[in-house]
Design an enzyme around this catalytic site. Structure first.
Site, PDB file in Angstrom:
ATOM      1  N   GLU A  85       0.807  -1.211   0.000  1.00  0.00           N
ATOM      2  CA  GLU A  85       0.000   0.000   0.000  1.00  0.00           C
ATOM      3  C   GLU A  85       0.842   1.262   0.000  1.00  0.00           C
ATOM      4  OE1 GLU A  85      -3.673   2.035   2.373  1.00  0.00           O
ATOM      5  OE2 GLU A  85      -2.804   0.187   3.130  1.00  0.00           O
ATOM      6  N   ASP A  86       1.794   1.302   0.900  1.00  0.00           N
ATOM      7  CA  ASP A  86       2.525   2.555   1.086  1.00  0.00           C
ATOM      8  C   ASP A  86       3.915   2.547   0.468  1.00  0.00           C
ATOM      9  OD1 ASP A  86       0.341   2.948   2.805  1.00  0.00           O
ATOM     10  OD2 ASP A  86       1.463   2.083   4.486  1.00  0.00           O
TER      11      ASP A  86
END
Ligand code: MN
Length: 510
Positions: A85-86
């Protein structure tokens, strides 16, 4: 097998995760350490809002999952859950490094986190449905619960205050009920207390103080009482048992106190004495002995063994008045009932009758859990498909987890898929639906003026099928009109209906 630095016995930051696991083979150890290093590298210099290195977060989650007795893949997915996600890590890389199952778990969690919370009424329902969909593997939800728990434990660092409140309300409205339904008692109680503390800090503090005072007042006396009871149990031939005491959670205490108009004396279950025995017969025997030692309070005996709570909770409850004048709730249960009440469905992972490990979920649990989750609205028998009713009525042999898993995918979850708007709203569509169905599901005016579509940021043709988890952005054109051809590839009645009526409107005005 690769013999690396870590198998040679050097200390590693993931060691505490490994030692929290019930069992860990040499291969398990190697993979967990590798996952940890992978995550640490992926998160790089990223920091938590608390200022700590980001890895602290997946580390805490993985350890919690290990303590809950979850299997290796779940623990590994916990370590990796925020990497795609990041960070620039791609899910394919995780698949290559850690296998299909871990990739599936991480990918599902990433999809879940795309969901943005935007106001209670509509979104709670969407989120719940999405959780259900993702629950084709229950481990996704268990990791998500552990994730939420750690985020709530560190919520004080979130700013601004509105964001804190929003996350907290979402926790209360979505995650607490799911923890309840999953029977994960310890997560539920902690989440409730953290929410209470965040939303009503003064009331929380006052209640916590009251509880602590009462506790220190009575603790010593209670210890004496328990010692006496244990002696009595022994004299009556009970050898194989253990006891533990628990104090009510702050939130649950506040609720009860409100119900009793602030009369602390009337909160009988402030203290619970748990007596954990070998089998069900012993539960009833112990109940008899307890009642012969202490005076039971009339109307307070509950047989949740014969009549389990809707989430499957089992125990005998009785409230008694001890010789020193303390009211205590006594909860009598077997070891398995105890594990169930703490960890719910998670307690069935990694345990297998006769030793060994397995991902089998017993039918008892399925029977208690699925009907709950499926009732997204008002309870209604009609919403439970026949195959599921057959399954939940089944007696005797426990089906394999894989069989259930397959059944869930084919018969229930596969009928629907969940796609997102760019803002994170969830749109629930039948499998095989296209972006035209999506556009009409949002609003007929969006469908009517649709001119193109981006799926996951890429332009695609209107008729291409959408997939579970896609982010769909509809492009519209002022005064646009649906095309007759759309009827051929639209899947939903809703879309077809609107296309037809828009076309006939246009014909009439022409
Ligand atoms: Mn996370």
């Amino acid at each position: 097998m690769a013999y690396n630095l870590y198998t040679s016995g050097m200390a590693h930051p993931a060691d505490d995760i490994i030692s929290a696991m019930r069992t860990a083979s040499a291969e398990d150890r190697e993979i967990i350490k590798r996952a940890y290093d992978f995550a640490e590298k992926a998160h790089g210099d990223e920091k938590r809002k608390s200022g700590e290195p980001y890895i602290v977060h997946p580390h805490a989650i993985a350890r919690h999952l290990a303590e809950m007795g979850m299997d290796r893949d779940t623990v590994v997915a916990g370590i990796l859950h925020d990497t795609t996600e990041d960070t620039p890590v791609h899910i394919d890389e995780i698949r290559k490094e850690f296998g299909e199952t871990v990739a599936f778990l991480v990918d599902s969690l990433t999809k879940l986190s795309k969901l943005k919370y935007r106001g209670m009424e509509r979104h709670v329902e969407s989120l719940r449905r999405l959780l259900v969909a993702t629950a084709s593997d229950i481990r996704v939800i268990i990791i998500k619960m552990a994730d939420r728990l750690h985020n709530m434990q560190t919520i004080e660092f979130i700013t601004p205050r509105e964001k804190q409140e929003r996350i907290t309300r979402e926790t209360m409205e979505v995650y607490v009920p799911i923890a309840e339904r999953l029977g994960v008692g310890i997560i539920k109680a902690e989440l409730e207390d953290l929410c209470f503390k965040t939303l009503e800090p003064e009331k929380y503090e006052a209640t916590r103080k009251l509880l602590a005072e009462r506790r220190s007042e009575l603790e010593e006396k209670l210890e004496e009482e328990v010692k006496e009871l244990k002696k009595q149990l022994g004299q009556n031939g009970m050898r194989d048992f253990r006891t533990e005491t628990r104090v009510k959670g702050v939130y649950s205490f506040a609720k009860k106190l409100e119900k009793k108009d602030g009369e602390i004396e009337l909160v009988y279950d402030l203290f619970a004495l748990r007596i954990i025995v070998k089998n069900i017969e012993d539960c009833y025997r112990v109940l008899g002995i307890v009642h012969s030692v202490w005076r039971p309070i009339p109307g307070r005996i509950k047989d949740y063994i014969a009549f389990p709570k809707p989430n499957g909770y089992q125990s005998l409850h009785t409230s008694v008045l001890t010789h020193r004048g303390i009211t205590v709730e006594v909860q009598i249960r077997t070891e398995q009932m105890h594990r169930d009440s703490q960890y719910g469905v998670a307690s069935h992972f990694g345990y297998k009758a006769g030793g060994g490990t397995s991902n089998m979920v017993p039918i008892q649990w399925i029977r208690r859990f699925l009907p709950h989750l499926m009732k997204t609205g008002a309870p209604s028998k009609e919403r439970v498909p026949q195959w599921m009713r057959d399954l939940t009525d089944a007696q005797g042999d426990l089906p394999e987890f894989e069989v259930l898993d397959q059944a869930l995918k084919e018969d229930f979850f596969a009928e629907r898929m969940f796609v997102f708007t760019p803002k994170g709203d969830v749109i629930d569509l039948p499998v095989g639906a296209t972006s035209v169905d999506f556009a009409y599901a949002i609003h007929s005016s969006i469908g009517d003026t649709m001119s193109g579509v981006k799926v996951n940021g890429r332009m695609v043709s209107l008729e291409s099928n959408l997939n579970n988890g896609d982010v769909v952005e509809v492009l519209t054109k002022k005064n646009g009109m649906p095309n007759k051809k759309w009827i051929a590839f639209a899947k939903t009645t809703n879309a077809k209906k609107h296309i037809r009526s828009a076309l006939s409107r246009a014909e009439k005005s022409a």
